[in-house]
Design a protein around this motif. Structure first.
Motif, PDB file in Angstrom:
ATOM      1  N   ASP A 117       2.409  12.600  -6.987  1.00  0.00           N
ATOM      2  CA  ASP A 117       3.061  13.397  -8.025  1.00  0.00           C
ATOM      3  C   ASP A 117       4.732  13.553  -7.833  1.00  0.00           C
ATOM      4  O   ASP A 117       5.343  13.858  -8.812  1.00  0.00           O
ATOM      5  N   SER A 118       5.136  13.583  -6.442  1.00  0.00           N
ATOM      6  CA  SER A 118       6.292  14.164  -6.129  1.00  0.00           C
ATOM      7  C   SER A 118       7.296  12.513  -6.321  1.00  0.00           C
ATOM      8  O   SER A 118       6.657  11.616  -6.293  1.00  0.00           O
ATOM      9  N   ASN A 119       8.687  12.963  -6.254  1.00  0.00           N
ATOM     10  CA  ASN A 119       9.466  11.682  -6.118  1.00  0.00           C
ATOM     11  C   ASN A 119       9.778  11.356  -4.874  1.00  0.00           C
ATOM     12  O   ASN A 119      10.414  10.271  -4.550  1.00  0.00           O
ATOM     13  N   ASP A 120       9.279  11.890  -3.612  1.00  0.00           N
ATOM     14  CA  ASP A 120       9.392  11.603  -2.550  1.00  0.00           C
ATOM     15  C   ASP A 120       8.785  10.337  -2.113  1.00  0.00           C
ATOM     16  O   ASP A 120       7.504   9.700  -2.503  1.00  0.00           O
ATOM     17  N   ILE A 130       0.686  -1.237  -0.041  1.00  0.00           N
ATOM     18  CA  ILE A 130      -0.050  -0.057  -0.089  1.00  0.00           C
ATOM     19  C   ILE A 130       0.819   1.223  -0.003  1.00  0.00           C
ATOM     20  O   ILE A 130       0.585   2.269  -0.695  1.00  0.00           O
ATOM     21  N   CYS A 131       1.904   1.373   0.815  1.00  0.00           N
ATOM     22  CA  CYS A 131       2.659   2.307   0.775  1.00  0.00           C
ATOM     23  C   CYS A 131       3.496   2.754  -0.514  1.00  0.00           C
ATOM     24  O   CYS A 131       3.675   3.968  -0.865  1.00  0.00           O
ATOM     25  N   TYR A 132       3.731   1.627  -1.182  1.00  0.00           N
ATOM     26  CA  TYR A 132       4.419   1.543  -2.415  1.00  0.00           C
ATOM     27  C   TYR A 132       3.595   2.191  -3.413  1.00  0.00           C
ATOM     28  O   TYR A 132       3.846   3.037  -4.168  1.00  0.00           O
ATOM     29  N   LEU A 133       2.298   1.736  -3.428  1.00  0.00           N
ATOM     30  CA  LEU A 133       1.284   2.157  -4.271  1.00  0.00           C
ATOM     31  C   LEU A 133       0.939   3.912  -4.150  1.00  0.00           C
ATOM     32  O   LEU A 133       0.651   4.464  -5.075  1.00  0.00           O
ATOM     33  N   LEU A 134       0.885   4.080  -3.007  1.00  0.00           N
ATOM     34  CA  LEU A 134       0.566   5.421  -2.551  1.00  0.00           C
ATOM     35  C   LEU A 134       1.566   6.341  -3.005  1.00  0.00           C
ATOM     36  O   LEU A 134       1.353   7.691  -3.469  1.00  0.00           O
ATOM     37  N   ASP A 135       3.128   6.070  -3.007  1.00  0.00           N
ATOM     38  CA  ASP A 135       3.908   6.766  -3.173  1.00  0.00           C
ATOM     39  C   ASP A 135       4.006   6.723  -4.833  1.00  0.00           C
ATOM     40  O   ASP A 135       4.463   7.818  -5.441  1.00  0.00           O
ATOM     41  N   LEU A 136       3.774   5.704  -5.509  1.00  0.00           N
ATOM     42  CA  LEU A 136       3.824   5.698  -6.800  1.00  0.00           C
ATOM     43  C   LEU A 136       2.876   6.556  -7.398  1.00  0.00           C
ATOM     44  O   LEU A 136       2.946   7.265  -8.454  1.00  0.00           O
TER      45      LEU A 136
END
Length: 133
Positions: free
Chosen positions: A57-60, A48-54
């Motif tokens: 819009d940011s690279n963060d 889930i964390c991966y998908l949210l970061d993906l």
């Protein structure tokens, strides 16, 4: 018959050594179970964390970094292999809770009227111990 009774008697040193070894084994088993449950729970959370970061819009990697921070913090609480560096940070560990439970069982079992009273005593001691640190 008297010699047979002497063989059954266990000295305090042998008894406490046996208890210490047994306690260490039981505590390791509890820590391993807690660690396994945490790891199992983190599998979908990591996804889930991966998908949210993906999706952001940011690279963060904000969610991923929070997950890593939480994972390191939980390592301190589980303290699976009794790391000295963890003790220096004085985070609450499973060892601390086990010490409190053991102390309550040794001292307060005879004074308690029921199991609920023991549980309340343990909760009170845990709160007291952890607010002092």
């Amino acid at each position: 018959m008297a010699s047979r009774e002497k063989q059954i008697v266990v000295t305090a040193n042998k008894s406490s050594g046996l208890w210490r070894k047994t306690r260490n084994l039981l505590l390791l088993q509890v820590k391993l179970w807690v660690d396994a449950i945490r790891d199992f729970a983190l599998m979908p959370v990591g996804l889930i964390c991966y998908l949210l970061d993906l999706a952001s819009d940011s690279n963060d990697e904000r969610y991923w970094n929070k997950l890593m921070k939480w994972g390191r913090k939980s390592d301190h609480h589980i303290n699976l292999f009794q790391h000295q560096s963890f003790e220096q940070k004085r985070s609450v560990t499973i060892d601390d809770v086990a010490d409190i439970v053991e102390d309550v069982l040794k001292t307060d079992v005879k004074q308690s009227e029921n199991t609920q009273q023991l549980v309340e005593t343990i909760k009170h001691r845990v709160k007291t111990r952890f607010t002092q640190d």
